[in-house]
Design a protein around this motif. Structure first.
Motif, PDB file in Angstrom:
ATOM      1  N   VAL A  57       0.841  -1.187   0.000  1.00 48.27           N
ATOM      2  CA  VAL A  57       0.000   0.000   0.000  1.00 48.27           C
ATOM      3  C   VAL A  57       0.881   1.244   0.000  1.00 48.27           C
ATOM      4  N   CYS A  58       0.541   2.210  -0.862  1.00 45.48           N
ATOM      5  CA  CYS A  58       1.300   3.468  -0.884  1.00 45.48           C
ATOM      6  C   CYS A  58       0.377   4.676  -1.023  1.00 45.48           C
ATOM      7  N   GLY A  59      -0.878   4.520  -0.628  1.00 46.06           N
ATOM      8  CA  GLY A  59      -1.879   5.574  -0.619  1.00 46.06           C
ATOM      9  C   GLY A  59      -3.176   4.981  -0.102  1.00 46.06           C
ATOM     10  N   ASP A  60      -4.146   5.832   0.263  1.00 41.87           N
ATOM     11  CA  ASP A  60      -5.404   5.308   0.798  1.00 41.87           C
ATOM     12  C   ASP A  60      -6.052   4.307  -0.147  1.00 41.87           C
ATOM     13  N   ASN A  61      -5.980   4.576  -1.438  1.00 42.16           N
ATOM     14  CA  ASN A  61      -6.531   3.678  -2.455  1.00 42.16           C
ATOM     15  C   ASN A  61      -5.499   3.359  -3.530  1.00 42.16           C
ATOM     16  N   ASP A  69      12.020  -8.131 -12.758  1.00 43.46           N
ATOM     17  CA  ASP A  69      12.848  -7.407 -13.724  1.00 43.46           C
ATOM     18  C   ASP A  69      12.903  -5.910 -13.418  1.00 43.46           C
ATOM     19  N   GLY A  70      12.459  -5.491 -12.230  1.00 44.38           N
ATOM     20  CA  GLY A  70      12.641  -4.111 -11.794  1.00 44.38           C
ATOM     21  C   GLY A  70      11.540  -3.135 -12.146  1.00 44.38           C
ATOM     22  N   LEU A  71      10.368  -3.616 -12.512  1.00 40.15           N
ATOM     23  CA  LEU A  71       9.248  -2.739 -12.834  1.00 40.15           C
ATOM     24  C   LEU A  71       8.412  -2.508 -11.583  1.00 40.15           C
ATOM     25  N   LEU A  72       8.292  -1.249 -11.164  1.00 37.85           N
ATOM     26  CA  LEU A  72       7.427  -0.863 -10.053  1.00 37.85           C
ATOM     27  C   LEU A  72       6.185  -0.235 -10.650  1.00 37.85           C
ATOM     28  N   LYS A  73       5.039  -0.862 -10.399  1.00 35.19           N
ATOM     29  CA  LYS A  73       3.776  -0.379 -10.963  1.00 35.19           C
ATOM     30  C   LYS A  73       2.907   0.133  -9.821  1.00 35.19           C
ATOM     31  N   ILE A  74       2.465   1.397  -9.942  1.00 35.00           N
ATOM     32  CA  ILE A  74       1.606   2.036  -8.959  1.00 35.00           C
ATOM     33  C   ILE A  74       0.197   2.083  -9.562  1.00 35.00           C
ATOM     34  N   THR A  75      -0.774   1.503  -8.865  1.00 33.77           N
ATOM     35  CA  THR A  75      -2.140   1.439  -9.368  1.00 33.77           C
ATOM     36  C   THR A  75      -3.121   1.909  -8.300  1.00 33.77           C
ATOM     37  N   GLY A  76      -4.336   2.176  -8.711  1.00 29.22           N
ATOM     38  CA  GLY A  76      -5.378   2.575  -7.781  1.00 29.22           C
ATOM     39  C   GLY A  76      -5.920   3.943  -8.129  1.00 29.22           C
ATOM     40  N   THR A  77      -6.557   4.586  -7.132  1.00 26.29           N
ATOM     41  CA  THR A  77      -7.218   5.857  -7.348  1.00 26.29           C
ATOM     42  C   THR A  77      -6.792   6.857  -6.287  1.00 26.29           C
ATOM     43  N   GLY A  78      -6.358   8.043  -6.709  1.00 28.41           N
ATOM     44  CA  GLY A  78      -6.067   9.109  -5.760  1.00 28.41           C
ATOM     45  C   GLY A  78      -4.596   9.414  -5.616  1.00 28.41           C
ATOM     46  N   ASP A  79      -4.254   9.942  -4.438  1.00 24.99           N
ATOM     47  CA  ASP A  79      -2.907  10.437  -4.164  1.00 24.99           C
ATOM     48  C   ASP A  79      -2.046   9.384  -3.473  1.00 24.99           C
ATOM     49  N   MET A  80      -0.763   9.377  -3.820  1.00 28.57           N
ATOM     50  CA  MET A  80       0.205   8.585  -3.079  1.00 28.57           C
ATOM     51  C   MET A  80       0.448   9.263  -1.734  1.00 28.57           C
ATOM     52  N   TYR A  81       0.911   8.484  -0.766  1.00 27.24           N
ATOM     53  CA  TYR A  81       1.314   9.046   0.520  1.00 27.24           C
ATOM     54  C   TYR A  81       2.595   9.854   0.355  1.00 27.24           C
ATOM     55  N   PRO A  89       7.676   2.296   1.201  1.00 25.54           N
ATOM     56  CA  PRO A  89       7.561   0.841   1.350  1.00 25.54           C
ATOM     57  C   PRO A  89       8.590   0.056   0.545  1.00 25.54           C
ATOM     58  N   TRP A  90       9.151   0.647  -0.488  1.00 27.45           N
ATOM     59  CA  TRP A  90      10.148  -0.066  -1.307  1.00 27.45           C
ATOM     60  C   TRP A  90      11.571   0.355  -0.961  1.00 27.45           C
ATOM     61  N   TYR A  91      11.782   0.949   0.188  1.00 28.97           N
ATOM     62  CA  TYR A  91      13.114   1.417   0.594  1.00 28.97           C
ATOM     63  C   TYR A  91      14.159   0.303   0.541  1.00 28.97           C
ATOM     64  N   LYS A  92      13.828  -0.876   1.032  1.00 33.24           N
ATOM     65  CA  LYS A  92      14.800  -1.966   1.106  1.00 33.24           C
ATOM     66  C   LYS A  92      15.081  -2.604  -0.253  1.00 33.24           C
ATOM     67  N   ILE A  93      14.291  -2.270  -1.247  1.00 33.48           N
ATOM     68  CA  ILE A  93      14.520  -2.810  -2.592  1.00 33.48           C
ATOM     69  C   ILE A  93      14.735  -1.684  -3.603  1.00 33.48           C
ATOM     70  N   GLN A  94      15.075  -0.499  -3.125  1.00 36.38           N
ATOM     71  CA  GLN A  94      15.185   0.653  -4.013  1.00 36.38           C
ATOM     72  C   GLN A  94      16.196   0.458  -5.131  1.00 36.38           C
ATOM     73  N   TYR A  95      17.235  -0.340  -4.912  1.00 41.24           N
ATOM     74  CA  TYR A  95      18.234  -0.554  -5.957  1.00 41.24           C
ATOM     75  C   TYR A  95      17.770  -1.541  -7.018  1.00 41.24           C
ATOM     76  N   ILE A 109       2.254  12.196  -6.945  1.00 43.41           N
ATOM     77  CA  ILE A 109       3.439  11.440  -6.561  1.00 43.41           C
ATOM     78  C   ILE A 109       3.887  12.008  -5.224  1.00 43.41           C
ATOM     79  N   GLY A 110       3.960  11.170  -4.208  1.00 40.75           N
ATOM     80  CA  GLY A 110       4.233  11.609  -2.849  1.00 40.75           C
ATOM     81  C   GLY A 110       5.631  12.153  -2.633  1.00 40.75           C
ATOM     82  N   LYS A 111       5.748  12.929  -1.575  1.00 38.12           N
ATOM     83  CA  LYS A 111       7.028  13.513  -1.161  1.00 38.12           C
ATOM     84  C   LYS A 111       8.055  12.402  -0.950  1.00 38.12           C
ATOM     85  N   THR A 112       9.215  12.552  -1.540  1.00 37.95           N
ATOM     86  CA  THR A 112      10.366  11.632  -1.525  1.00 37.95           C
ATOM     87  C   THR A 112      10.020  10.201  -1.944  1.00 37.95           C
ATOM     88  N   ALA A 113       8.933  10.014  -2.683  1.00 35.16           N
ATOM     89  CA  ALA A 113       8.476   8.672  -3.052  1.00 35.16           C
ATOM     90  C   ALA A 113       9.559   7.834  -3.726  1.00 35.16           C
TER      91      ALA A 113
END
Length: 168
Positions: A57-61, A69-81, A89-95, A109-113
C-alpha cells in the motif's frame, strides 16, 4: 536481518548457488566486487520471502507491485502518501527498481516517493497526475526518460534534483 552486503562477502564461495532472505539484493549479485571468483553466484537464484501483507500500500486507495525485472507499478485511485526518504515501502529494494509506471487514476506522486532510487531509468505517468511532490525523484541519477504531462499543476522543491541523465 541483513541490511547490506559488504565487498567480497561471497568471494570464492564457488558452490553457493542460492541465497534466501527477506530482502531483495538481486541487483548486487551482478557486481563483481561482491561475487569475485564465483560465477555461480553472479547468476544466483535469489529467493525473497514475502513481506508483510500491508507492504503493498502506498496511498489510501493506491497499491504497488514490483516484478523481478525491476518494474514498479503504482495502481489505484487518488494520491500517493508522502514519505521521508527511509519510510517508503520499497526502501529496502530501491536498488532493484529500474522502471516505474503510474497508472491512469493515480493523481499525485508523494514527497520523496522515489528519492535515492538511483537505478530508475524510466518513469511513465498518466495524464491524471496533478502534483509531483517535493524531492519525489531526488537523486534518481540514472533517470533519463520521463514525460511530464500538461495535467501537472505543481512540481515540488528539489523534485528532480541530481537527476543528471535527464535531457530537456
Amino acid at each position: 536481518s541483513v541490511t547490506s552486503i559488504g565487498e567480497n562477502a561471497f568471494a570464492d564461495c564457488t558452490s553457493l548457488e542460492t541465497i534466501r532472505s527477506t530482502y531483495s539484493y538481486r541487483f548486487l549479485f551482478g557486481r563483481t566486487e561482491i561475487a569475485d571468483g564465483n560465477d555461480n553466484l553472479k547468476n544466483a537464484q535469489f529467493i525473497c520471502e514475502p513481506w508483510l501483507e500491508d507492504m503493498d500500500v502506498c496511498g489510501d486507495n493506491i497499491q504497488y507491485t514490483i516484478t523481478t525485472d525491476g518494474l514498479l507499478k503504482i495502481t489505484g485511485t487518488g494520491d500517493m502518501y508522502d514519505y521521508n526518504s527511509t519510510d517508503v515501502p520499497w526502501y529496502k529494494i530501491q536498488y532493484d527498481i529500474i522502471n516505474v509506471i503510474l497508472e491512469e487514476d493515480v493523481t499525485s506522486i508523494g514527497k520523496t516517493a522515489f528519492s535515492w532510487c538511483q537505478y530508475i531509468k524510466t518513469v511513465s505517468m498518466s495524464n491524471n497526475i496533478k502534483k509531483i511532490s517535493d524531492s519525489a525523484f531526488y537523486n534518481c541519477s540514472r533517470l533519463s526518460n520521463i514525460t511530464i504531462s500538461d495535467s501537472v499543476e505543481y512540481i515540488g522543491y528539489s523534485a528532480f534534483e541530481n537527476c543528471y541523465k535527464m535531457n530537456g
